[in-house]
Design a protein around this motif. Sequence first.
Motif, PDB file in Angstrom:
ATOM      1  N   GLU A   1      76.309 -25.504  12.558  1.00  0.00           N
ATOM      2  CA  GLU A   1      76.212 -25.265  11.224  1.00  0.00           C
ATOM      3  C   GLU A   1      74.998 -24.486  10.994  1.00  0.00           C
ATOM      4  OE1 GLU A   1      77.035 -28.597   8.759  1.00  0.00           O
ATOM      5  OE2 GLU A   1      75.937 -27.918   7.089  1.00  0.00           O
ATOM      6  N   ASP A   2      75.162 -23.512  10.004  1.00  0.00           N
ATOM      7  CA  ASP A   2      73.976 -22.783   9.610  1.00  0.00           C
ATOM      8  C   ASP A   2      73.118 -23.486   8.775  1.00  0.00           C
ATOM      9  OD1 ASP A   2      76.185 -19.889   9.008  1.00  0.00           O
ATOM     10  OD2 ASP A   2      75.513 -20.813  10.531  1.00  0.00           O
ATOM     11  N   GLN A   3      71.515 -23.512   8.976  1.00  0.00           N
ATOM     12  CA  GLN A   3      70.715 -24.203   8.245  1.00  0.00           C
ATOM     13  C   GLN A   3      69.725 -23.470   7.759  1.00  0.00           C
ATOM     14  OE1 GLN A   3      69.669 -27.635  10.511  1.00  0.00           O
ATOM     15  NE2 GLN A   3      71.566 -29.016   9.656  1.00  0.00           N
ATOM     16  N   VAL A   4      69.401 -23.597   6.491  1.00  0.00           N
ATOM     17  CA  VAL A   4      68.097 -22.848   5.940  1.00  0.00           C
ATOM     18  C   VAL A   4      67.251 -23.996   5.280  1.00  0.00           C
ATOM     19  CG1 VAL A   4      67.413 -21.361   4.323  1.00  0.00           C
ATOM     20  CG2 VAL A   4      69.401 -21.005   5.386  1.00  0.00           C
ATOM     21  N   THR A   5      65.765 -24.105   5.510  1.00  0.00           N
ATOM     22  CA  THR A   5      64.721 -24.810   5.113  1.00  0.00           C
ATOM     23  C   THR A   5      63.721 -24.108   4.629  1.00  0.00           C
ATOM     24  OG1 THR A   5      65.232 -26.518   6.969  1.00  0.00           O
ATOM     25  CG2 THR A   5      63.312 -26.822   5.779  1.00  0.00           C
ATOM     26  N   GLN A   6      63.240 -24.247   3.524  1.00  0.00           N
ATOM     27  CA  GLN A   6      62.263 -23.673   2.844  1.00  0.00           C
ATOM     28  C   GLN A   6      61.052 -24.616   2.628  1.00  0.00           C
ATOM     29  OE1 GLN A   6      65.046 -21.231  -0.201  1.00  0.00           O
ATOM     30  NE2 GLN A   6      63.005 -20.484  -0.378  1.00  0.00           N
ATOM     31  N   SER A   7      60.009 -24.001   2.746  1.00  0.00           N
ATOM     32  CA  SER A   7      58.844 -24.716   2.371  1.00  0.00           C
ATOM     33  C   SER A   7      57.488 -23.910   1.815  1.00  0.00           C
ATOM     34  CB  SER A   7      58.221 -25.515   3.831  1.00  0.00           C
ATOM     35  OG  SER A   7      57.924 -24.382   5.057  1.00  0.00           O
ATOM     36  N   PRO A   8      56.678 -24.473   1.056  1.00  0.00           N
ATOM     37  CA  PRO A   8      56.535 -25.865   0.433  1.00  0.00           C
ATOM     38  C   PRO A   8      57.919 -25.815  -0.614  1.00  0.00           C
ATOM     39  CG  PRO A   8      54.952 -24.693  -0.517  1.00  0.00           C
ATOM     40  CD  PRO A   8      55.473 -23.511   0.602  1.00  0.00           C
ATOM     41  N   GLU A   9      58.115 -26.950  -1.071  1.00  0.00           N
ATOM     42  CA  GLU A   9      59.148 -27.394  -1.917  1.00  0.00           C
ATOM     43  C   GLU A   9      58.569 -26.665  -3.354  1.00  0.00           C
ATOM     44  OE1 GLU A   9      61.422 -31.274  -0.370  1.00  0.00           O
ATOM     45  OE2 GLU A   9      60.632 -31.282  -2.541  1.00  0.00           O
ATOM     46  N   ALA A  10      57.581 -26.952  -3.551  1.00  0.00           N
ATOM     47  CA  ALA A  10      56.791 -26.410  -4.840  1.00  0.00           C
ATOM     48  C   ALA A  10      55.399 -26.006  -4.425  1.00  0.00           C
ATOM     49  CB  ALA A  10      56.528 -27.585  -5.740  1.00  0.00           C
ATOM     50  N   LEU A  11      54.716 -24.887  -5.306  1.00  0.00           N
ATOM     51  CA  LEU A  11      53.744 -24.423  -4.993  1.00  0.00           C
ATOM     52  C   LEU A  11      52.723 -23.605  -6.181  1.00  0.00           C
ATOM     53  CD1 LEU A  11      51.583 -23.107  -2.644  1.00  0.00           C
ATOM     54  CD2 LEU A  11      52.809 -21.178  -2.836  1.00  0.00           C
ATOM     55  N   ARG A  12      51.733 -24.314  -6.498  1.00  0.00           N
ATOM     56  CA  ARG A  12      50.912 -23.882  -7.458  1.00  0.00           C
ATOM     57  C   ARG A  12      49.763 -22.912  -7.139  1.00  0.00           C
ATOM     58  NH1 ARG A  12      51.620 -26.312 -12.253  1.00  0.00           N
ATOM     59  NH2 ARG A  12      53.068 -27.988 -12.678  1.00  0.00           N
ATOM     60  N   LEU A  13      49.746 -21.661  -7.893  1.00  0.00           N
ATOM     61  CA  LEU A  13      48.658 -20.860  -7.409  1.00  0.00           C
ATOM     62  C   LEU A  13      47.817 -20.387  -8.721  1.00  0.00           C
ATOM     63  CD1 LEU A  13      50.626 -18.649  -5.199  1.00  0.00           C
ATOM     64  CD2 LEU A  13      49.010 -20.410  -4.335  1.00  0.00           C
ATOM     65  N   GLN A  14      46.613 -20.149  -8.556  1.00  0.00           N
ATOM     66  CA  GLN A  14      45.878 -19.305  -9.729  1.00  0.00           C
ATOM     67  C   GLN A  14      46.261 -18.046  -9.790  1.00  0.00           C
ATOM     68  OE1 GLN A  14      44.906 -22.622 -11.457  1.00  0.00           O
ATOM     69  NE2 GLN A  14      43.627 -20.626 -12.104  1.00  0.00           N
ATOM     70  N   GLU A  15      46.191 -17.383 -10.910  1.00  0.00           N
ATOM     71  CA  GLU A  15      46.492 -15.992 -10.916  1.00  0.00           C
ATOM     72  C   GLU A  15      45.501 -15.005  -9.739  1.00  0.00           C
ATOM     73  OE1 GLU A  15      46.201 -14.362 -14.963  1.00  0.00           O
ATOM     74  OE2 GLU A  15      46.701 -12.495 -14.287  1.00  0.00           O
ATOM     75  N   GLY A  16      46.136 -14.298  -9.080  1.00  0.00           N
ATOM     76  CA  GLY A  16      45.272 -13.517  -8.170  1.00  0.00           C
ATOM     77  C   GLY A  16      45.155 -14.472  -6.510  1.00  0.00           C
ATOM     78  N   GLU A  17      45.421 -15.556  -6.679  1.00  0.00           N
ATOM     79  CA  GLU A  17      45.505 -16.312  -5.249  1.00  0.00           C
ATOM     80  C   GLU A  17      46.619 -16.108  -4.564  1.00  0.00           C
ATOM     81  OE1 GLU A  17      45.496 -20.457  -6.016  1.00  0.00           O
ATOM     82  OE2 GLU A  17      45.128 -20.763  -3.736  1.00  0.00           O
ATOM     83  N   SER A  18      46.514 -15.332  -3.442  1.00  0.00           N
ATOM     84  CA  SER A  18      47.632 -14.925  -2.827  1.00  0.00           C
ATOM     85  C   SER A  18      47.979 -15.904  -1.894  1.00  0.00           C
ATOM     86  CB  SER A  18      47.196 -13.727  -1.618  1.00  0.00           C
ATOM     87  OG  SER A  18      46.780 -12.524  -2.426  1.00  0.00           O
ATOM     88  N   SER A  19      49.331 -16.001  -1.491  1.00  0.00           N
ATOM     89  CA  SER A  19      49.982 -16.988  -0.468  1.00  0.00           C
ATOM     90  C   SER A  19      51.286 -16.555   0.175  1.00  0.00           C
ATOM     91  CB  SER A  19      50.169 -18.208  -1.177  1.00  0.00           C
ATOM     92  OG  SER A  19      50.605 -19.307  -0.576  1.00  0.00           O
TER      93      SER A  19
END
Lengths: 113, 116
Positions: A1-19
């Motif tokens: 079975e195909d599986q897809v896992t994304q992380s993180p579930e939530a991400l908070r950044l300041q404007e201009g902060e790359s990630s």
Amino acid sequence: EDQVTQSPEALRLQEGESSSLNCSYTVSGLRGLFWYRQDPGKGPEFLFTLYSAGEEKEKERLKATLTKKESFLHITAPKPEDSATYLCAVQAGSGGSNYKLTFGKGTLLTVNP
Amino acid sequence: GAVVSQHPSRVICKSGTSVKIECRSLDFQATTMFWYRQFPKKSLMLMATSNEGSKATYEQGVEKDKFLINHASLTLSTLTVTSAHPEDSSFYICSAKGTYDYNEQFFGPGTRLTVL
């Protein structure tokens, strides 16, 4: 079975902060990996398709990369308007799959001014 | 290009009634259309795949008699939720794949169904 896992579930950044957002996958024969952006109460908006390991695609502040096990969505100098849920999906290459996508649960990105 | 519309955007109905949702590809011909369901803060779950002129293929666990799908033309697919119940309340989204270019699916804006 195909599986897809994304992380993180939530991400908070300041404007201009790359990630980067991560999408790891298990699929029998990858036909394509897709990135979408979804705003609240809206349908997903297509961003990128990646087909083979080593491939990269860019659009404005976004850059998507692909390896044999995972994909990254890099966000450079994000702005508040980049706030959204980012969805990753895979399409298997097995016969009879009829192009269906298997989605991850998404990463909710919030960019504060 | 690659615009997909859905109608209605919101619908509220009484339990026991049927609701039809339309999905249209506006600027391309869609050989294949997909119907998804999305619960709050959850990802998209594929319900069924429809090819123009043929019967839809339903995912495991999706009741084909409850969720009727018709793909009568290359630009229109409809989803009818029959005898709707409160547990059918959800966000329904369609997508379409064109006859040209690669494998991208383009999504409609979604339909919010509330069953009272």
